[in-house]
Design a protein around this motif. Structure first.
Motif, short mmCIF file in Angstrom:
data_model
loop_
_atom_site.label_atom_id
_atom_site.label_comp_id
_atom_site.label_asym_id
_atom_site.label_seq_id
_atom_site.Cartn_x
_atom_site.Cartn_y
_atom_site.Cartn_z
N ARG A 1 0.85 -1.19 0.00
CA ARG A 1 0.00 0.00 0.00
C ARG A 1 0.88 1.24 0.00
O ARG A 1 1.86 1.32 0.75
N ARG B 1 -4.81 -1.34 -7.47
CA ARG B 1 -6.05 -0.57 -7.58
C ARG B 1 -5.89 0.76 -6.85
O ARG B 1 -5.21 0.86 -5.83
N LYS C 1 -7.21 3.79 -4.45
CA LYS C 1 -8.11 3.94 -3.32
C LYS C 1 -8.35 5.44 -3.15
O LYS C 1 -7.64 6.13 -2.44
N TRP D 1 -8.85 -4.36 -10.90
CA TRP D 1 -8.91 -3.85 -9.53
C TRP D 1 -9.38 -4.94 -8.56
O TRP D 1 -8.91 -5.01 -7.42
N GLU E 1 -2.45 -1.59 -3.50
CA GLU E 1 -3.27 -0.40 -3.70
C GLU E 1 -2.49 0.87 -3.43
O GLU E 1 -1.45 0.85 -2.76
#
Length: 486
Positions: free
Chosen positions: A216, A245, A247, A290, A296
């Protein structure tokens, strides 16, 4: 280092005398002698324009590293090879009979600006912005906190950063900044390693990224979505990054549709893509990507770094404390001011991507430390005839390569105009590189020519070919110097 000198090749148009000093074949008495400090885009574009529009000029480019091209080699992301195609144009310039590359010469240490001014009719400072801006917050010296400049230099093979060895064992990274460099770092951290294997990223970086636990990445900005500094190309790459993906909090983008219609076209298109990605359902292909994503990234707005908080044992960074901000003003000129609120993000990896900074090269050259630029008018350094500047040290560390090209052409044009008006007088002969090479010889410094660089280039591309990469960069300057002795 002088022990290597006898095996280095001779730059174009130079004759190596028995003393070890290189001299031009022809008389220098009527030759405009110009030197450029820095071999990045600003330096090469300045040289290109001068050589094109003055058929007599001799241009020498000085570079502290044995290899040329500056941030094109060490700053452009490895998965953006198309941006590096400008190297082909720079190579044509360097191969000109009226241009010489002198690598492995650090102006300010091996030779002074004053010595260059005495040897050349004109001196152009194009050495870029090599320093990093400090956060100036508590805890920024903790292990786990890195400058964007150092991290980019590490994965791009900058010799100064080859021992960085960043710890990628945490699951969350925070990047302080929302420009293209921040997106580059996020993309490198999250990209499938198989994609990076086909680029010129260093093997050390590949090995570290293959073991990375980062899943992340948050990119934090002091202002809002209407003030992000990245461009639409880089944003689109992040949105479509395989296995990853975005966020994006819909609340951050509500109501922006009304503001979009009044924005300049580049900002309008960028904001439209942000709003669409945050508020609209993606197409089936993107949605499927995604849904499968294990990694992410996101954007956090209206947050400014307040402090880096240590782990319980105090040995490394564990959290970043952010000051919540609000905007005063509108659009590009809006200013973020603190609200008094703070919040923490748990993370073991923090990158400061708040910009680069130029440094003063000599006490005799005027410099504005706060702005990080040399005061100038169209590239003419204030108060010092014959001294010029181009690139980031002229205007600050902003813009892309095409911006630097235009800026450098302006400086070169200023030099050409000064020749025509007589503000810069060529009638007095200057010895140019002859004088400088004599001084370097006495100081035990041997410059690396462009043909020497081509030997290094040949080895790097050959090593890359064996592993399916465009090149495998050599990280050690001593190894580079040894290669040109083969």
């Amino acid at each position: 280092m002088w022990g290597l000198s006898r095996c280095l090749s001779v730059p174009r148009g130079w004759l190596l005398l028995t003393t070890g000093v290189q001299r031009p074949f022809s008389s220098v008495s009527h030759t405009p002698q110009i030197c450029i400090v820095g071999s990045g885009p600003a330096g090469f574009y300045t040289a290109q324009h001068i050589l094109k529009h003055n058929p007599k000029a001799q241009v020498d480019i000085y570079e502290k590293l044995p290899v040329p091209f500056g941030l094109v080699r060490f700053g452009v992301a490895p998965d953006h090879p198309e941006v590096k195609n400008v190297i082909n144009t720079f190579t044509q310039t360097a191969r000109s009979d009226r241009c010489a590359f002198l690598g492995n010469v650090m102006v300010g240490r091996d030779i002074t600006v004053e010595e260059l001014q005495a040897a050349y009719h004109a001196v152009v400072l194009s050495y870029g912005a090599e320093d990093k801006r400090e956060l100036s917050i508590p805890g920024e010296d903790l292990p786990g906190v890195y400058s964007a400049r150092d991290f980019v230099g590490w994965y791009n093979g900058l010799p100064d950063n080859r021992h960085l060895n960043p710890d990628l064992s945490c699951d969350t990274a925070v990047i302080l900044g929302q420009g293209n460099v921040a997106l580059d770092i996020a993309r490198i951290l999250l990209s499938p390693v198989d994609i990076l294997r086909k680029t010129d990223i260093t093997q050390d970086a590949l090995d570290a990224l293959s073991k990375s636990r980062v899943r992340r990445v948050w990119m934090v900005g002091r202002r809002g979505p209407l003030q992000v500094a990245f461009t639409i190309k880089e944003l689109r790459e992040m949105i479509n990054l395989p296995g990853t993906r975005p966020k994006l909090d819909p609340a951050d983008y509500m109501g922006l549709e009304k503001a979009i219609k009044d924005l300049p076209r580049p900002r309008k298109r960028l904001t439209e893509l942000l709003v669409k990605s945050a508020l609209e359902k993606p197409d089936h292909k993107v949605e499927a990507n995604w849904a499968r994503a294990e990694k992410e990234w996101g954007l956090r707005f209206f947050r400014s770094p307040f402090a880096v908080l240590p782990s319980e044992d105090g040995k490394r960074a564990a959290r970043i404390r952010l000051s919540v901000t609000r905007l005063e003003g509108m659009g590009e000129t809006a200013v973020a001011v603190p609200t008094g609120q703070v919040e923490n993000i748990s993370c073991g990896l923090i990158f400061s991507s708040i910009g680069y900074k130029s440094a003063s090269i000599s006490s005799t050259v005027p410099f504005l430390p706060k702005q990080g630029v040399i005061p100038n008018s169209m590239g003419r350094v204030e108060g010092i005839p014959g001294l010029y500047c181009s690139g980031w040290v002229k205007r600050g560390p902003t813009g892309v390569i095409t911006t630097t090209m235009t800026d450098s052409f302006d400086t070169a044009q200023a030099i050409l105009e000064d020749v025509q008006t007589g503000a810069l007088n060529w009638s007095e002969p200057r010895a140019g590189s002859v004088t400088i090479l004599e001084l370097l010889h006495l100081r035990g410094i041997q410059p690396v020519s462009f043909s020497d660089w081509e030997k290094i280039d040949e080895v790097e591309t050959s090593r890359g070919l064996t592993v399916g990469k465009p090149r495998e960069k050599i990280l050690d300057t001593e190894e580079m110097l040894q290669l040109v002795c083969r």
